[in-house]
Write an enzyme that holds these catalytic residues in place. Structure first.
Site, PDB file in Angstrom:
ATOM      1  CG  HIS A 215      -1.968   2.868  -0.716  1.00 35.49           C
ATOM      2  ND1 HIS A 215      -2.759   2.702   0.479  1.00 35.49           N
ATOM      3  CD2 HIS A 215      -1.422   2.041  -0.917  1.00 35.49           C
ATOM      4  CE1 HIS A 215      -2.214   1.265   0.752  1.00 35.49           C
ATOM      5  NE2 HIS A 215      -1.442   0.826  -0.077  1.00 35.49           N
ATOM      6  CB  CYS A 337      -2.872  -7.325   5.257  1.00 31.48           C
ATOM      7  SG  CYS A 337      -2.153  -6.127   4.668  1.00 31.48           S
TER       8      CYS A 337
HETATM    9  C1  LIG Z   1       0.980  -0.760   3.609  1.00 29.00           C
HETATM   10  C2  LIG Z   1       2.291  -1.320   3.968  1.00 29.00           C
HETATM   11  C3  LIG Z   1       2.734  -2.203   3.087  1.00 29.00           C
HETATM   12  C4  LIG Z   1       2.100  -2.854   1.726  1.00 29.00           C
HETATM   13  O1  LIG Z   1       1.718  -1.681   1.032  1.00 29.00           O
HETATM   14  P1  LIG Z   1       0.654  -2.201  -0.403  1.00 29.00           P
HETATM   15  O2  LIG Z   1       0.480  -0.890  -0.951  1.00 29.00           O
HETATM   16  O3  LIG Z   1      -0.281  -2.729   0.184  1.00 29.00           O
HETATM   17  O4  LIG Z   1       1.720  -3.160  -1.255  1.00 29.00           O
HETATM   18  C5  LIG Z   1       4.137  -2.809   3.376  1.00 29.00           C
HETATM   19  N1  LIG Z   1       4.519  -2.622   4.245  1.00 29.00           N
HETATM   20  C6  LIG Z   1       4.265  -1.623   5.164  1.00 29.00           C
HETATM   21  C7  LIG Z   1       5.015  -1.358   6.364  1.00 29.00           C
HETATM   22  C8  LIG Z   1       3.075  -0.977   5.114  1.00 29.00           C
HETATM   23  O5  LIG Z   1       2.738  -0.250   6.014  1.00 29.00           O
END
Ligand SMILES: *Cc1c(COP(=O)(O)O)cnc(C)c1O
Length: 396
Positions: A215, A337
């Site tokens: 995503h 987050c």
């Molecule tokens: C968004 C992100 C994640 C986590 O991705 P998810 O799809 O929520 O598991 C981990 N590491 C980085 C650097 C991110 O930008």
């Protein structure tokens, strides 16, 4: 109200052609890929085609790609799976080296291994630009070091870590260790923010494990992948029917896997979009820095093209995000987050930014659909909203 979406580091929209590539596997070709009939075979082919596209992009074998639900799951499988595979024949606890600015997916996974007494962790500091020092990694290596996990691009400030150099240093160390019949150190990177814009060739980076999410690259939420270099010890974290080379059981998410492959194809096809994003980011940065009391965070040059982040004196980042949202501009303060908690960003504080100043953080992350007009709109709105907040709030 027009919406100006400047939060691509949090998530992206699904490209039309990616949606089209997924649709047949949601509607007509819904067969279970484990079945031997025609519909099963078609589903299986969609998975394997996507695996090939991704393996070409990463310069690895298709058999080294495991589909998961997201980067977080990939990271959990990578770290917990490696430690589980190693700990059977270990006298000492395993040692992991990571950085203090990793995404929570890495930090909390490491913390879990620590809590369960399976590993001891070194969280390395970073400099004022959010850069890790290779010598610090090398100096932290111990007899029982089993894993080095360093992110490629930081999601809050955009700083790019010197992965290929770290890989080189580890290779040299591993040679010595092999000569002393010591166990090899494995190298993982969280490449979630790098997939769309940097060289993710696993041989160039010399990584054994690489995680990413769909995503963040215009595929849907709920799909990710983990590269596991052949020969890397790995114990599955999910038991069942044995899908994904027995590393990740559960009926495959065929449509989303097809979408992930299409997303990687789009990246390869549209390399010129990165340049466009970079130019827009430069415009955005120069506009924001015109406002008094704004400081750019992250490395001034060695940074991902799509992420620009700032701390702004005498404001609450969260208040600014809400005000901009009222004007149709979607931005972020801290990472998605952690922004609901009141503690300042662990990334900014690790970079030596005071907690008070870190509360004034705002991140704008661009995508290929952003335009110059949108940056101009932000440049018009932003100074006014900052002024309003400063007038209202008592000085911090
Ligand atoms: C968004 C992100 C994640 C986590 O991705 P998810 O799809 O929520 O598991 C981990 N590491 C980085 C650097 C991110 O930008």
């Amino acid at each position: 109200m027009k919406v100006v979406y400047l939060d691509h580091a949090a998530t992206t929209s699904i490209d039309k052609n990616i949606f089209q590539a997924m649709k047949p596997y949601l509607l007509e070709n819904y067969g279970n890929p484990s079945e031997s009939h025609l519909m099963g075979m078609k589903a299986k082919k969609a998975i394997e085609d996507s695996r090939i596209v991704i393996s070409k992009y990463l310069n690895c074998d298709p058999g080294e790609i495991i589909f998961t639900s997201c980067a977080t799951e990939s990271i959990n499988l990578s770290h917990k799976g490696l430690i589980a595979a190693l700990s059977g024949n270990l006298k000492n606890k395993v040692h992991i080296i990571t950085s203090s600015i990793e995404h929570k997916a890495v930090l909390e996974t490491c913390r879990r291994l620590e809590q369960n007494n399976l590993a001891e962790i070194t969280y390395l500091p970073v400099d004022e630009y959010g850069m890790i020092n290779i010598d610090d990694i090398e100096k932290s290596i111990k007899e029982n070091t089993a894993l080095v996990s360093i992110m490629y691009v930081n999601n809050e400030v955009g700083t790019i870590q010197p992965l290929a150099e770290i890989g080189k240093m580890l290779k040299k160390n591993n040679k010595q260790r092999a000569a002393n019949s010591q166990r090899r150190i494995y190298f993982h990177t969280d490449a979630t923010q790098a997939m769309s814009c940097l060289n993710c060739d696993v041989n160039f980076l010399r990584v054994d494990l690489l995680s990413f999410s769909g995503h963040k690259i215009n595929a849907p939420k709920g799909i990710g992948a983990l590269y596991i270099k052949k020969g890397t010890p790995m114990f599955r974290q999910q038991d069942g029917g044995g899908q994904e080379f027995n590393f990740r059981s559960g009926t495959e998410n065929v449509a989303f896997i097809a979408g992930l492959g299409e997303a990687i194809k789009n990246i390869s096809k549209n390399k010129n979009e990165i340049k466009k994003i970079e130019i827009l980011s430069d415009q955005l940065i120069s506009q924001v820095l015109k406002i008094s009391g704004t400081i750019m965070t992250g490395h001034p040059k060695i940074r991902a093209p799509h992420i620009s982040s700032f701390v702004i004196k005498d404001i609450e980042g969260e208040a600014l995000v809400l005000r901009l949202s009222d004007k149709g501009i979607m931005s972020s303060s801290g990472s998605a987050c952690t922004s609901h908690s009141l503690s300042p960003s662990h990334v900014l504080t690790a970079m030596g930014i005071s907690p008070v100043l870190a509360h004034g953080s705002v991140r704008f992350s661009l995508g290929k659909e952003n335009t110059e007009e949108e940056i101009k709109y932000l440049a018009k709105i932003l100074p006014k909203e900052i002024e309003k907040i400063r007038k209202m709030a008592p000085k911090l």
